[in-house]
Design a protein around this motif. Structure first.
Motif, PDB file in Angstrom:
ATOM      1  N   GLY A 162      -5.997   9.544  -5.916  1.00  0.00           N
ATOM      2  CA  GLY A 162      -5.186  10.663  -5.452  1.00  0.00           C
ATOM      3  C   GLY A 162      -4.336  11.157  -6.604  1.00  0.00           C
ATOM      4  N   ALA A 163      -4.174  12.468  -6.724  1.00  0.00           N
ATOM      5  CA  ALA A 163      -3.427  13.041  -7.850  1.00  0.00           C
ATOM      6  C   ALA A 163      -2.377  14.011  -7.328  1.00  0.00           C
ATOM      7  N   TYR A 164      -1.198  14.015  -7.997  1.00  0.00           N
ATOM      8  CA  TYR A 164      -0.050  14.777  -7.505  1.00  0.00           C
ATOM      9  C   TYR A 164       0.756  15.327  -8.681  1.00  0.00           C
ATOM     10  N   VAL A 165       1.426  16.440  -8.419  1.00  0.00           N
ATOM     11  CA  VAL A 165       2.385  16.973  -9.380  1.00  0.00           C
ATOM     12  C   VAL A 165       3.723  17.110  -8.667  1.00  0.00           C
ATOM     13  N   THR A 166       4.780  16.701  -9.345  1.00  0.00           N
ATOM     14  CA  THR A 166       6.128  16.792  -8.784  1.00  0.00           C
ATOM     15  C   THR A 166       6.940  17.779  -9.607  1.00  0.00           C
ATOM     16  N   GLY A 167       7.440  18.826  -8.955  1.00  0.00           N
ATOM     17  CA  GLY A 167       8.230  19.844  -9.634  1.00  0.00           C
ATOM     18  C   GLY A 167       9.608  19.339 -10.020  1.00  0.00           C
ATOM     19  N   ARG A 168      10.340  20.153 -10.730  1.00  0.00           N
ATOM     20  CA  ARG A 168      11.651  19.771 -11.242  1.00  0.00           C
ATOM     21  C   ARG A 168      12.699  20.787 -10.799  1.00  0.00           C
ATOM     22  N   VAL A 169      13.939  20.364 -10.775  1.00  0.00           N
ATOM     23  CA  VAL A 169      15.033  21.261 -10.405  1.00  0.00           C
ATOM     24  C   VAL A 169      15.259  22.299 -11.496  1.00  0.00           C
ATOM     25  N   TYR A 196       3.250  14.332 -13.483  1.00  0.00           N
ATOM     26  CA  TYR A 196       1.901  14.189 -12.943  1.00  0.00           C
ATOM     27  C   TYR A 196       1.640  12.719 -12.646  1.00  0.00           C
ATOM     28  N   SER A 197       1.179  12.444 -11.424  1.00  0.00           N
ATOM     29  CA  SER A 197       0.963  11.066 -10.989  1.00  0.00           C
ATOM     30  C   SER A 197      -0.447  10.894 -10.453  1.00  0.00           C
ATOM     31  N   ILE A 198      -1.010   9.720 -10.681  1.00  0.00           N
ATOM     32  CA  ILE A 198      -2.262   9.369 -10.015  1.00  0.00           C
ATOM     33  C   ILE A 198      -2.105   7.996  -9.369  1.00  0.00           C
ATOM     34  N   VAL A 199      -2.689   7.871  -8.179  1.00  0.00           N
ATOM     35  CA  VAL A 199      -2.755   6.599  -7.463  1.00  0.00           C
ATOM     36  C   VAL A 199      -4.223   6.204  -7.456  1.00  0.00           C
ATOM     37  N   VAL A 200      -4.520   5.046  -8.034  1.00  0.00           N
ATOM     38  CA  VAL A 200      -5.911   4.653  -8.264  1.00  0.00           C
ATOM     39  C   VAL A 200      -6.189   3.314  -7.593  1.00  0.00           C
ATOM     40  N   LEU A 201      -7.138   3.310  -6.678  1.00  0.00           N
ATOM     41  CA  LEU A 201      -7.649   2.078  -6.081  1.00  0.00           C
ATOM     42  C   LEU A 201      -8.943   1.699  -6.793  1.00  0.00           C
ATOM     43  N   TRP A 253       9.141  17.536  -3.682  1.00  0.00           N
ATOM     44  CA  TRP A 253       8.283  16.374  -3.470  1.00  0.00           C
ATOM     45  C   TRP A 253       6.942  16.599  -4.149  1.00  0.00           C
ATOM     46  N   GLY A 254       6.190  15.532  -4.302  1.00  0.00           N
ATOM     47  CA  GLY A 254       4.888  15.632  -4.931  1.00  0.00           C
ATOM     48  C   GLY A 254       3.946  16.524  -4.145  1.00  0.00           C
ATOM     49  N   LYS A 255       3.154  17.265  -4.867  1.00  0.00           N
ATOM     50  CA  LYS A 255       2.157  18.154  -4.276  1.00  0.00           C
ATOM     51  C   LYS A 255       0.784  17.667  -4.733  1.00  0.00           C
ATOM     52  N   ARG A 256      -0.130  17.540  -3.789  1.00  0.00           N
ATOM     53  CA  ARG A 256      -1.482  17.096  -4.134  1.00  0.00           C
ATOM     54  C   ARG A 256      -2.188  18.137  -4.997  1.00  0.00           C
ATOM     55  N   SER A 272       0.834  -1.203   0.000  1.00  0.00           N
ATOM     56  CA  SER A 272       0.000   0.000   0.000  1.00  0.00           C
ATOM     57  C   SER A 272       0.871   1.255   0.000  1.00  0.00           C
ATOM     58  N   MET A 273       1.866   1.272   0.880  1.00  0.00           N
ATOM     59  CA  MET A 273       2.721   2.452   1.007  1.00  0.00           C
ATOM     60  C   MET A 273       3.581   2.654  -0.233  1.00  0.00           C
ATOM     61  N   ALA A 274       4.097   1.567  -0.784  1.00  0.00           N
ATOM     62  CA  ALA A 274       4.961   1.681  -1.956  1.00  0.00           C
ATOM     63  C   ALA A 274       4.211   2.300  -3.128  1.00  0.00           C
ATOM     64  N   GLN A 275       2.971   1.873  -3.339  1.00  0.00           N
ATOM     65  CA  GLN A 275       2.181   2.433  -4.444  1.00  0.00           C
ATOM     66  C   GLN A 275       1.978   3.929  -4.260  1.00  0.00           C
ATOM     67  N   ALA A 276       1.714   4.357  -3.020  1.00  0.00           N
ATOM     68  CA  ALA A 276       1.509   5.780  -2.766  1.00  0.00           C
ATOM     69  C   ALA A 276       2.809   6.557  -2.835  1.00  0.00           C
ATOM     70  N   SER A 277       3.866   5.992  -2.287  1.00  0.00           N
ATOM     71  CA  SER A 277       5.161   6.678  -2.252  1.00  0.00           C
ATOM     72  C   SER A 277       5.695   6.918  -3.661  1.00  0.00           C
ATOM     73  N   ARG A 278       5.444   5.968  -4.562  1.00  0.00           N
ATOM     74  CA  ARG A 278       5.943   6.096  -5.934  1.00  0.00           C
ATOM     75  C   ARG A 278       5.441   7.376  -6.590  1.00  0.00           C
ATOM     76  N   ALA A 279       4.286   7.865  -6.156  1.00  0.00           N
ATOM     77  CA  ALA A 279       3.681   9.035  -6.800  1.00  0.00           C
ATOM     78  C   ALA A 279       4.262  10.352  -6.327  1.00  0.00           C
ATOM     79  N   ILE A 280       4.936  10.368  -5.176  1.00  0.00           N
ATOM     80  CA  ILE A 280       5.318  11.662  -4.589  1.00  0.00           C
ATOM     81  C   ILE A 280       6.817  11.827  -4.370  1.00  0.00           C
ATOM     82  N   LEU A 281       7.617  10.781  -4.644  1.00  0.00           N
ATOM     83  CA  LEU A 281       9.065  10.904  -4.472  1.00  0.00           C
ATOM     84  C   LEU A 281       9.635  11.932  -5.449  1.00  0.00           C
ATOM     85  N   PRO A 282      10.714  12.622  -5.084  1.00  0.00           N
ATOM     86  CA  PRO A 282      11.308  13.590  -6.009  1.00  0.00           C
ATOM     87  C   PRO A 282      11.714  12.938  -7.332  1.00  0.00           C
ATOM     88  N   ARG A 283      11.452  13.624  -8.413  1.00  0.00           N
ATOM     89  CA  ARG A 283      11.890  13.140  -9.733  1.00  0.00           C
ATOM     90  C   ARG A 283      13.375  13.375  -9.918  1.00  0.00           C
TER      91      ARG A 283
END
Length: 533
Positions: free
Chosen positions: A436-443, A451-456, A417-420, A400-411
């Motif tokens: 849940g939907a997230y956007v991760t910024g870049r350096v 852009y990431s989505i976590v879908v159950l 980090w990912g922002k909801r 469960s945690m791995a699926q969610a973490s994959r969406a918000i880790l820094p690219r």
């Protein structure tokens, strides 16, 4: 003729523009475990093209609406977890290294969860070999006998090993009880705090931060007291009224600031959802300047109650810091509950983190403090079960945690980090998907955002019989549409797009993104904390 060429050329340009967003990366855990946090590599990308009819469910991404950053997931390194992991290290170094990397490696694309938060008890908890604090000399108000090394040495060695794998590590240190001599009961197990020792206890907590620092660990945050509304005579606990926690927090904030530790966050409450409208709000009323935010647990109440606090204090941070499953429960039912309530739900309700309880235990949920009634019955299940033969297994908490973490880790290394962001689900089967939907910024400002989505998909019964149903969904993004069929399970996928549609990265809570921040906010904006010692 020229007119026809112009139409064809224009159509091709339009098609090219519409197909600029492509889904290449998909991670999946299915209800039947045929896929367990499996990285799928489609032979062809899933393109976003011209909008058409919506699917059975329609996921609408609104990247013009942004909320809080999510700074990671994790668990608690209790003495018991550290002992289990240290024993594995001594008996099977290869499996120890593999397990720590699987849990904590934050590398983009790694087959790992990238867990980033580790919560560590200050002294004994219900998962320790015996009762102890960092100063067990009765009446030692000068703290001359204080020693962080009262903790088992393997606690720090395992923590150092984790930090070597994850440079973003955020360590929250938390007492389950003050020293016994600071309490009315004269024991760490149950009782209440002696209100005449507020300043002495603040000094004790300051010295705990400094003690961790001496072992190379810079605390991200310090909690005043785990579960202050809980007094249990079978393991370290302590009743602590709001007014006393407020006084301790105020004294501690001053001590931290005066000792070069202003970046260490002070967090309060650290208890269940059901009193979100009481204790934590009163704490902010009495000592809001001292506290960066509050923490919640899952054992009573509902995750939506986090909003009760957030609505009153939107500038204060929310952290979700504890929940535990039980051995013998149903794997897929647990996945559904975790995703709905914690690893989609707690972020949906403004949390910056999602933590479970023990990182590692044996197959019976041991070792525990002798005589404790905590985690009775079949025993609390950890994120990873480590067996006496040196093997280990990953539990439903991990997937469960791995699926969610994959969406918000820094690219990017040291990137944001990912922002909801905003998301809604329509269509006739809108109830079947939790998203849940997230956007991760870049350096680099020229790199496209991720852009990431976590879908159950929890459509596992058409009526009363077991009948898992995949859901064909459309994904709407910036006037384009992609189609994907989600199996029953959890799917994390992402694509890239330029930043042109994103607002100025200011959340409803007033948070301002700092592109290279690793940790959190200070003075109203994200700032990187001091480097690890």
């Amino acid at each position: 003729m020229h007119f026809v060429i112009f139409l064809v050329t224009g159509a091709l340009l339009c098609q090219s523009a519409l197909a600029q967003y492509q889904i290449w990366d998909i991670w999946q855990t299915t209800w039947d475990r045929s896929k367990l946090y499996t990285s799928l590599e489609p032979s062809q990308p899933i393109n976003f093209g011209s909008p058409g009819a919506i699917g059975q469910a329609d996921i609408d991404i609104d990247d013009t609406t942004t909320y809080q950053s999510v700074w990671g997931l994790g668990g608690s390194l209790t003495d018991s977890s550290a002992e289990i992991l240290n024993n594995l290290k001594n008996t099977n170094q290869g499996n120890y290294n593999a397990l720590l990397h699987t849990l904590f490696d934050p590398t983009d694309g790694a087959q790992a969860a990238g867990l980033t938060f580790v919560r560590v008890p200050i002294g004994a908890s219900d998962f320790s070999a015996n009762d102890y604090s960092y100063d067990d000399t009765s009446g030692d108000t000068s703290m001359s006998h204080f020693s962080v090394n009262n903790a088992p040495s393997y606690l720090f060695s395992v923590l150092n090993d984790i930090e070597a794998i994850n440079p973003y590590l955020r360590v929250i240190i938390t007492p389950w009880s003050p020293p016994a001599w600071m309490k009315s009961s004269g024991t760490m197990n149950g009782g209440s705090f002696n209100t005449g020792l507020v300043n002495q206890y603040a000094t004790y907590l300051l010295k705990a931060v400094q003690g961790f620092q001496s072992h190379g660990i810079t605390a991200y945050a310090l909690s005043i007291q785990n579960e202050p509304e809980n007094s249990n005579p079978t393991y370290p606990t302590c009743s602590m009224p709001v007014s006393i926690m407020a006084q301790i927090g105020t004294a501690l904030r001053t001590l931290l600031n005066n000792n070069g530790l202003s970046s260490v966050k002070v967090l309060g409450y650290d208890h269940n959802w059901d009193d979100a409208g009481g204790y934590p709000i009163q704490l902010m009323q009495q000592a809001g300047d001292a506290f960066d935010g509050v923490q919640f647990h899952c054992y009573a109440g509902d995750v939506s109650e986090q909003d009760t606090f957030h609505d009153q204090y939107p500038q204060k941070e929310i952290y979700f810091t504890e929940c535990a499953g039980t051995y013998g429960s149903d794997w897929w039912s647990d996945i559904k509950w975790y995703m709905d309530n914690l690893f989609i739900g707690t972020f949906e309700h403004n949390s910056h983190s999602g933590l479970m309880w023990n990182i590692a235990l044996d197959g019976n949920g041991n070792p525990k403090l002798p005589g404790t009634n905590s985690c009775g019955g079949a025993g609390c299940r950890p994120i990873a079960t480590v067996n006496s033969d040196g093997s280990y297994s990953l539990n439903q908490e991990f997937y469960s945690m791995a699926q969610a973490s994959r969406a918000i880790l820094p690219r990017d290394v040291n990137g944001p980090w990912g922002k909801r962001i905003g998301v809604s689900v329509g269509g006739e089967l809108n109830w079947a998907l939790r998203v849940g939907a997230y956007v991760t910024g870049r350096v680099s400002s020229t790199d496209w955002l991720r852009y990431s989505i976590v879908v159950l998909n929890w459509d596992d019964s058409a009526s009363t019989t077991w009948n898992p149903q995949p859901v064909q969904a459309t994904i709407e993004f910036r006037g384009t549409q992609a189609v994907y069929t989600f199996p029953v399970g959890v799917t994390t996928l992402w694509w890239y797009a330029p930043a042109t549609s994103l607002k100025a990265n200011v959340t409803a809570g007033g948070e301002v993104e700092f592109d290279r921040a690793i940790y959190g906010e200070a003075a109203g904006g994200q700032q990187p904390l001091a480097a690890h010692v």
